[in-house]
Design a protein around this motif. Structure first.
Motif, short mmCIF file in Angstrom:
data_model
loop_
_atom_site.label_atom_id
_atom_site.label_comp_id
_atom_site.label_asym_id
_atom_site.label_seq_id
_atom_site.Cartn_x
_atom_site.Cartn_y
_atom_site.Cartn_z
N VAL A 144 22.79 -17.79 10.04
CA VAL A 144 23.04 -16.74 11.04
C VAL A 144 23.29 -15.44 10.30
N PRO A 145 22.49 -14.40 10.53
CA PRO A 145 22.66 -13.14 9.79
C PRO A 145 23.98 -12.46 10.13
N ASN A 146 24.44 -11.62 9.23
CA ASN A 146 25.74 -10.95 9.40
C ASN A 146 25.82 -10.13 10.67
N SER A 147 24.71 -9.50 11.06
CA SER A 147 24.73 -8.67 12.26
C SER A 147 25.10 -9.48 13.49
N VAL A 148 24.79 -10.78 13.47
CA VAL A 148 25.14 -11.67 14.57
C VAL A 148 26.45 -12.40 14.30
N ARG A 149 26.63 -12.86 13.07
CA ARG A 149 27.83 -13.63 12.72
C ARG A 149 29.10 -12.79 12.88
N ASN A 150 29.00 -11.51 12.57
CA ASN A 150 30.17 -10.64 12.64
C ASN A 150 30.25 -9.84 13.94
N ALA A 151 29.39 -10.17 14.89
CA ALA A 151 29.28 -9.36 16.11
C ALA A 151 30.51 -9.44 17.00
N PHE A 152 31.25 -10.55 16.92
CA PHE A 152 32.35 -10.74 17.86
C PHE A 152 33.65 -11.06 17.14
N LYS A 153 33.98 -10.22 16.18
CA LYS A 153 35.20 -10.41 15.41
C LYS A 153 36.24 -9.35 15.75
N THR A 198 19.52 -17.52 15.03
CA THR A 198 19.60 -18.13 13.71
C THR A 198 18.24 -18.04 13.01
N MET A 199 18.29 -18.00 11.68
CA MET A 199 17.08 -17.98 10.86
C MET A 199 16.86 -19.34 10.19
N HIS A 200 17.40 -20.39 10.75
CA HIS A 200 17.22 -21.72 10.16
C HIS A 200 15.72 -22.03 10.10
N PRO A 201 15.24 -22.59 8.99
CA PRO A 201 13.80 -22.86 8.83
C PRO A 201 13.20 -23.70 9.96
N ASP A 202 13.94 -24.68 10.46
CA ASP A 202 13.42 -25.52 11.54
C ASP A 202 13.16 -24.70 12.80
N VAL A 203 14.05 -23.74 13.05
CA VAL A 203 13.93 -22.88 14.23
C VAL A 203 12.75 -21.93 14.05
N ILE A 204 12.69 -21.29 12.90
CA ILE A 204 11.61 -20.34 12.64
C ILE A 204 10.25 -21.03 12.70
N ASN A 205 10.15 -22.22 12.13
CA ASN A 205 8.88 -22.95 12.13
C ASN A 205 8.44 -23.31 13.54
N TYR A 206 9.40 -23.70 14.38
CA TYR A 206 9.03 -24.03 15.76
C TYR A 206 8.68 -22.77 16.54
N GLY A 246 4.80 -10.12 17.08
CA GLY A 246 5.81 -9.17 16.62
C GLY A 246 7.22 -9.72 16.76
N ILE A 247 7.46 -10.53 17.79
CA ILE A 247 8.78 -11.13 17.99
C ILE A 247 9.03 -12.17 16.91
N LYS A 248 7.99 -12.90 16.54
CA LYS A 248 8.12 -13.88 15.46
C LYS A 248 8.44 -13.19 14.15
N TYR A 249 7.81 -12.03 13.94
CA TYR A 249 8.07 -11.26 12.72
C TYR A 249 9.53 -10.80 12.68
N MET A 250 10.04 -10.35 13.81
CA MET A 250 11.42 -9.87 13.84
C MET A 250 12.43 -10.99 13.66
N LEU A 251 12.12 -12.20 14.19
CA LEU A 251 13.02 -13.33 13.97
C LEU A 251 13.06 -13.70 12.49
N LYS A 252 11.91 -13.67 11.83
CA LYS A 252 11.86 -13.99 10.39
C LYS A 252 12.58 -12.95 9.55
#
Length: 465
Positions: free
Chosen positions: A113-122, A360-368, A377-383
């Motif tokens: 989970v990238p920092n922009s999301v992980r730290n979003a609700f602290k 999340t940027m987990h490989p299983d998620v990105i691959n699916y 373009g959305i796939k590019y932004m998720l990666k």
């Protein structure tokens, strides 16, 4: 006596076995339109956690009012709030949210989970919610019109402000326009044209607005430059006053009396977001989502909205509640299961009817995600999720709405009308805005401190200690 002893022993063993194998039951609040979807997700969850029973509660009409009504009626809060996009600062200040850091410490999936999301609700270094799904602010590029105008399909990583302006100008002709509208374009670009500010030029590290040195001024200048070119912004040609008089405005003269220029493929780009998919997917031409254009000196920054999930402080089963919240948000098994549920709802004209952007940027998620029938373009932004910058600051910043609409927005309107220049009013407006933000934060901090103080007491009562 021996008979009664045997009976007692059997009853004891029976009760003991029931206590061992009894399921922990948690309640999860969802929106009414998502009940069927969540029933299927719960079935997937129970494949991994069969000892956790999940019951659904509908949280109409909205999350915060739903929680308020429950608390006022002294009713038990759900263990998990599955999805919300309302200000989290409110339930946190009421002491209704369970900090999740004890579960995140050694979690194997959180690193994706990238920092922009992980730290979003602290708040005070504590994590009060998990990113549930994302939405990007984007440029929608009409690929059919691009070809007709003899313009090459740009690469995502080369989509700079200069290239964006070039395409917008070249697409502006007697027949076509460069972009449909620029409403709030400057406010989101303030998060792109700066290395430290976000929406409306807010600095989340310093917890204050930086209108002087942040992205506010360059974003306003860019918007003014685009709007100064006649015909480039199609919707700027709409004149409702002329239409009310029965006259044709410039939009109608260019595109036709009853025209919808964007839908009719007469506008090259649209300033839209991924949450506009329900109607964008119905346009009769090929398109792709592109990030907002970036400044080469700063690099790519993708403005992102983060919807969230949280566990309530009154849950009897915090670990089990967290496991479901995790399954919903960044556990790759749960995220892929959710993607499959959306995918199963079908497609139209080669496009999925509905989908969501995972947090999340987990490989299983990105691959699916890569295999789904959605714009590339959305796939590019998720990666490249690590390049996102959080823009939905109203969800976490107390006093945000008052500052924007009472202080900064009126100034922006004067600038757009040409009544003043941003450089002339930036410092004064910034000072006024930050005064209110600091006052609101002080009030919130007192409530937060009280909530943090009461939390251990609440947990002792619930856990029977």
């Amino acid at each position: 006596m021996k008979r009664y002893s045997r009976v007692f022993l059997m009853m004891f063993l029976l009760l003991f076995s029931i206590s061992i194998f009894a399921k922990a039951t948690i309640t999860v609040s969802v929106w009414s339109w998502n009940v069927d979807r969540y029933k299927k997700l719960i079935a997937e969850f129970n494949k991994y956690y069969p000892d956790i029973e999940v019951k659904l509660v509908v949280n109409e009409p909205e999350v915060n009012s739903f929680l308020t009504a429950r608390a006022s009626a002294k009713q038990v809060l759900p263990d998990v709030i599955a999805e919300s996009w309302e200000p989290l600062s409110y339930p946190v200040s009421q002491g209704w949210v369970y900090p999740l850091d004890e579960f995140l410490k050694d979690d194997p999936y959180i690193k994706y989970v990238p920092n922009s999301v992980r730290n979003a609700f602290k708040y005070n270094g504590k994590t009060y919610a998990l990113g549930e799904r994302l939405h990007f602010e984007c440029i929608v590029l009409n690929l059919d019109l691009l070809k007709k105008l003899n313009l090459q399909v740009p690469k995502y990583e080369e989509w700079t402000v200069d290239l964006f302006k070039n395409y917008a100008r070249r697409a502006t002709t007697r027949e076509y326009s460069g972009i449909n509208q620029l409403w709030e374009f400057d406010t989101f670009m303030a998060a792109v044209l700066s290395d430290h500010t976000t929406f409306w030029s807010f600095d989340p590290e310093k917890w204050e607005f930086d209108l002087v040195k942040g992205g506010w001024i360059p974003a306003i200048k860019l918007q003014k430059e685009l709007k100064s070119i006649p015909g480039l912004v199609s919707d700027d040609m709409i004149n409702q006053e002329a239409r009310n008089k029965g006259e044709l405005d410039d939009y109608q003269k260019k595109f036709g009396k009853d025209a919808d220029a964007f839908r009719e493929s007469k506008v090259l780009m649209g300033f839209e977001a991924t949450y506009d998919w329900s109607w964008l997917r119905t346009v009769p031409w090929n398109f792709d989502y592109y990030p907002l254009p970036y400044d080469q000196k700063i690099g790519q920054r993708f403005p992102v909205h983060v919807n969230y999930t949280f566990v309530t402080s009154t849950t009897k089963y915090p670990k089990e509640a967290f496991l479901f919240a995790r399954f919903l948000t960044y556990d790759p098994r749960g995220v892929v299961a959710r993607l499959k549920l959306f995918e199963s709802e079908g497609e139209e004209k080669g496009r999925l009817i509905d989908w969501f952007i995972p947090a999340t940027m987990h490989p299983d998620v990105i691959n699916y995600f890569e295999k789904m029938k959605i714009p590339n373009g959305i796939k590019y932004m998720l990666k490249n999720l690590d390049k996102t910058v959080r823009v939905d600051m109203w969800k976490v910043v107390p006093g945000w709405v008052e500052v924007i609409w009472d202080i900064i927005f009126p100034v922006n309107e004067k600038i757009r009308a040409g009544a003043t220049q941003p450089e002339a009013v930036a410092a004064e407006t910034q000072e006024k805005a930050n005064k209110v933000i600091k006052e609101s934060w002080t009030i919130f901090q007192k409530k937060l401190a009280e909530a943090e103080k009461k939390f251990p007491q609440i947990r002792k009562q619930i856990e029977g200690k």
